[in-house]
Structures are given as structure tokens and as C-alpha cells.
Design an enzyme around this catalytic site. Structure first.
Site, PDB file in Angstrom:
ATOM      1  N   ASP A  82       1.061  -1.390  -0.120  1.00  0.00           N
ATOM      2  CA  ASP A  82       0.064  -0.129  -0.108  1.00  0.00           C
ATOM      3  C   ASP A  82       1.346   1.492   0.082  1.00  0.00           C
ATOM      4  O   ASP A  82       1.760   1.622   0.065  1.00  0.00           O
ATOM      5  CB  ASP A  82      -1.151   0.312   1.335  1.00  0.00           C
ATOM      6  CG  ASP A  82      -0.217   0.454   2.540  1.00  0.00           C
ATOM      7  OD1 ASP A  82       0.637   0.467   2.567  1.00  0.00           O
ATOM      8  OD2 ASP A  82      -1.076   0.345   3.124  1.00  0.00           O
ATOM      9  N   CYS A 106       2.764  -2.664   4.409  1.00  0.00           N
ATOM     10  CA  CYS A 106       2.199  -1.327   4.223  1.00  0.00           C
ATOM     11  C   CYS A 106       2.920  -1.025   5.793  1.00  0.00           C
ATOM     12  O   CYS A 106       3.592  -1.549   5.492  1.00  0.00           O
ATOM     13  CB  CYS A 106       0.928  -2.502   4.763  1.00  0.00           C
ATOM     14  SG  CYS A 106       0.385  -2.835   7.031  1.00  0.00           S
ATOM     15  N   THR A 128       3.236  -0.690   8.744  1.00  0.00           N
ATOM     16  CA  THR A 128       3.794  -2.002   9.592  1.00  0.00           C
ATOM     17  C   THR A 128       4.201  -2.922   9.862  1.00  0.00           C
ATOM     18  O   THR A 128       4.500  -4.236   9.835  1.00  0.00           O
ATOM     19  CB  THR A 128       2.878  -1.937  10.962  1.00  0.00           C
ATOM     20  OG1 THR A 128       1.151  -2.198  10.764  1.00  0.00           O
ATOM     21  CG2 THR A 128       2.483  -0.142  11.725  1.00  0.00           C
ATOM     22  N   GLY A 129       3.250  -3.409   7.885  1.00  0.00           N
ATOM     23  CA  GLY A 129       3.068  -4.282   7.653  1.00  0.00           C
ATOM     24  C   GLY A 129       2.144  -5.738   8.299  1.00  0.00           C
ATOM     25  O   GLY A 129       2.343  -6.725   8.307  1.00  0.00           O
ATOM     26  N   VAL A 130       1.675  -4.782   9.612  1.00  0.00           N
ATOM     27  CA  VAL A 130       0.550  -6.209   9.884  1.00  0.00           C
ATOM     28  C   VAL A 130      -0.689  -6.212   9.542  1.00  0.00           C
ATOM     29  O   VAL A 130      -1.380  -7.408   9.349  1.00  0.00           O
ATOM     30  CB  VAL A 130       0.027  -5.772  11.336  1.00  0.00           C
ATOM     31  CG1 VAL A 130      -0.879  -5.456  12.187  1.00  0.00           C
ATOM     32  CG2 VAL A 130       1.529  -5.284  12.620  1.00  0.00           C
ATOM     33  N   HIS A 133      10.716 -22.856   9.368  1.00  0.00           N
ATOM     34  CA  HIS A 133       9.606 -23.887  10.185  1.00  0.00           C
ATOM     35  C   HIS A 133       8.679 -23.642   9.388  1.00  0.00           C
ATOM     36  O   HIS A 133       7.437 -24.990   9.880  1.00  0.00           O
ATOM     37  CB  HIS A 133      10.181 -23.418  11.111  1.00  0.00           C
ATOM     38  CG  HIS A 133      11.248 -24.102  12.198  1.00  0.00           C
ATOM     39  ND1 HIS A 133      12.143 -23.803  13.226  1.00  0.00           N
ATOM     40  CD2 HIS A 133      12.607 -24.384  11.141  1.00  0.00           C
ATOM     41  CE1 HIS A 133      12.849 -24.190  13.881  1.00  0.00           C
ATOM     42  NE2 HIS A 133      13.501 -24.699  12.432  1.00  0.00           N
ATOM     43  N   ASN A 134       8.267 -22.511   9.050  1.00  0.00           N
ATOM     44  CA  ASN A 134       6.820 -22.194   9.043  1.00  0.00           C
ATOM     45  C   ASN A 134       6.639 -22.542   7.262  1.00  0.00           C
ATOM     46  O   ASN A 134       5.311 -22.665   6.830  1.00  0.00           O
ATOM     47  CB  ASN A 134       6.200 -20.791   9.230  1.00  0.00           C
ATOM     48  CG  ASN A 134       6.731 -20.594  10.731  1.00  0.00           C
ATOM     49  OD1 ASN A 134       7.811 -19.681  11.089  1.00  0.00           O
ATOM     50  ND2 ASN A 134       6.053 -21.318  11.817  1.00  0.00           N
ATOM     51  N   ARG A 157       7.480   1.220   7.654  1.00  0.00           N
ATOM     52  CA  ARG A 157       7.178   2.509   7.997  1.00  0.00           C
ATOM     53  C   ARG A 157       8.830   2.553   9.134  1.00  0.00           C
ATOM     54  O   ARG A 157       8.341   2.958  10.926  1.00  0.00           O
ATOM     55  CB  ARG A 157       6.003   3.293   8.913  1.00  0.00           C
ATOM     56  CG  ARG A 157       5.488   3.785   7.234  1.00  0.00           C
ATOM     57  CD  ARG A 157       3.751   4.490   8.293  1.00  0.00           C
ATOM     58  NE  ARG A 157       3.248   4.907   7.063  1.00  0.00           N
ATOM     59  CZ  ARG A 157       2.221   5.143   6.734  1.00  0.00           C
ATOM     60  NH1 ARG A 157       1.554   4.499   7.445  1.00  0.00           N
ATOM     61  NH2 ARG A 157       1.518   5.768   5.767  1.00  0.00           N
ATOM     62  N   ARG A 207       9.312 -32.772  10.786  1.00  0.00           N
ATOM     63  CA  ARG A 207       8.449 -32.096  12.180  1.00  0.00           C
ATOM     64  C   ARG A 207       7.951 -31.028  12.088  1.00  0.00           C
ATOM     65  O   ARG A 207       6.688 -30.596  12.114  1.00  0.00           O
ATOM     66  CB  ARG A 207       9.171 -32.675  13.868  1.00  0.00           C
ATOM     67  CG  ARG A 207      10.435 -31.412  13.938  1.00  0.00           C
ATOM     68  CD  ARG A 207      11.155 -31.579  15.372  1.00  0.00           C
ATOM     69  NE  ARG A 207      11.539 -30.298  15.355  1.00  0.00           N
ATOM     70  CZ  ARG A 207      12.831 -29.764  15.162  1.00  0.00           C
ATOM     71  NH1 ARG A 207      13.183 -30.640  14.249  1.00  0.00           N
ATOM     72  NH2 ARG A 207      14.040 -28.672  15.866  1.00  0.00           N
ATOM     73  N   HIS A 208       8.621 -30.131  11.141  1.00  0.00           N
ATOM     74  CA  HIS A 208       7.774 -28.701  11.467  1.00  0.00           C
ATOM     75  C   HIS A 208       6.967 -28.677  10.053  1.00  0.00           C
ATOM     76  O   HIS A 208       5.730 -28.238   9.740  1.00  0.00           O
ATOM     77  CB  HIS A 208       8.995 -28.135  10.157  1.00  0.00           C
ATOM     78  CG  HIS A 208       9.920 -27.398  11.086  1.00  0.00           C
ATOM     79  ND1 HIS A 208       9.285 -26.862  13.149  1.00  0.00           N
ATOM     80  CD2 HIS A 208      10.934 -28.250  11.002  1.00  0.00           C
ATOM     81  CE1 HIS A 208      10.642 -26.490  12.991  1.00  0.00           C
ATOM     82  NE2 HIS A 208      12.088 -27.702  12.514  1.00  0.00           N
TER      83      HIS A 208
END
Ligand code: RB5
Length: 148
Positions: free
Chosen positions: A8, A65, A67-69, A98-99, A109, A132-133
Site C-alpha cells: 500500500d 504496508c 507496519t506490516g501488520v 519451519h513455517n 514505516r 516435524r515442521h
């Protein structure tokens, strides 16, 4: 390797710098916008880069964005997306290992551009460890399917 990127207005300037950084590193980059500093809505850009990943047009996505959140929340609403908001390169590496994250989220920002480049490099150069991941990531996806 083909990488998709979207932002954004809060992430636009970081996006432009990261595109140049990745291109210098020999990567092909698809820019899903935004293309200026006018105010736009981050969910629209979360959707564009997520669709690029899910369709196979790009291997991985980067979503930015302020904040990235917000953009990470939006990406994670889309089935099949595992978006990871990172502010350091250790996390950038481990979210792949792992993810099995398929989208890296950054705060334009919040995180300095040189740190952001390191995070991108760590993310793009790391592979999923499996084992295991894989079982744990399968459980995450089972939540998405309503099976857990
Ligand atoms: C836009 O002002 C800002 O809210 C957005 O970039 C992001 O930080 C939301 O999470």
C-alpha cells in the site's frame, strides 16, 4: 526465481527499493502495485500478491504496508497463504525453514531499508526443513480447512 511484491502507500517506497535490490540479485520481480503514494487499501494489495502466489505466477510473495501488520492479517485470511510479518533476518530465515511461509510481510514505516534487504535475502535463500515442521504446518492448514 520469480518473486511477487505488493504494497500500500505505507510500503510503496520500500517496495520500489526492494524491487531494485532483487533485480540486482538476478531475480525476476512481478510488481502488483501500488504505483504511487496516494492512499490505497492494503487488503486489495494483499489479495493481488496472494493470488500471484496461489496461481503459481510467482514462487514467493512480499507484502508491505506501514507496519506490516494489516497486510499480513489480510494475506492470512486467504486459504493457502502463510504470511509472516518479520522485522529481523533470523525470523526471515526461520519462517521459511519451519513455517513454510509463502509470503514475507514487512513494515515500510518500521524497518530500515538495509535491514529489510537482509530480511528479504534471508527469506528467499532459505528452504522448508520439512520433517516435524511439516506435521505442524499440516496442522495449521487443517485449522484453515476446519479439520482441527
Ligand atoms: C496506512 O496508513 C496504514 O494503516 C497501513 O499501511 C498499515 O500500517 C496497516 O496495518
Amino acid at each position: 526465481m520469480k518473486i511477487g511484491i505488493a504494497a500500500d502507500h505505507g510500503g510503496y517506497e520500500m517496495k520500489e527499493e526492494l524491487i531494485l535490490h532483487m533485480q540486482k540479485g538476478g531475480l525476476e520481480v512481478i510488481d502488483y502495485g501500488t504505483h504511487g503514494l496516494e492512499s490505497v487499501d492494503y487488503p486489495d494489495y494483499a489479495k493481488r500478491v496472494s493470488q500471484g502466489v496461489l496461481s503459481g505466477e510467482v514462487q514467493w510473495g512480499i507484502a508491505i504496508c506501514g507496519t506490516g501488520v494489516g497486510i499480513s492479517i489480510a494475506c492470512n485470511k486467504i486459504n493457502g497463504i502463510r504470511a509472516a510479518h518479520c522485522t529481523d533476518s533470523y525470523t526471515g530465515r526461520v519462517v521459511r525453514k519451519h513455517n513454510n511461509a509463502n509470503i514475507l510481510c514487512l513494515g515500510g514505516r518500521i524497518t530500515g531499508i538495509e535491514i529489510a534487504k537482509d530480511i528479504v535475502d534471508a527469506f528467499l535463500s532459505s528452504d522448508f526443513d520439512g520433517g516435524r515442521h511439516a506435521m505442524r504446518v499440516d496442522k495449521v492448514m487443517a485449522i484453515e480447512e476446519g479439520e482441527l
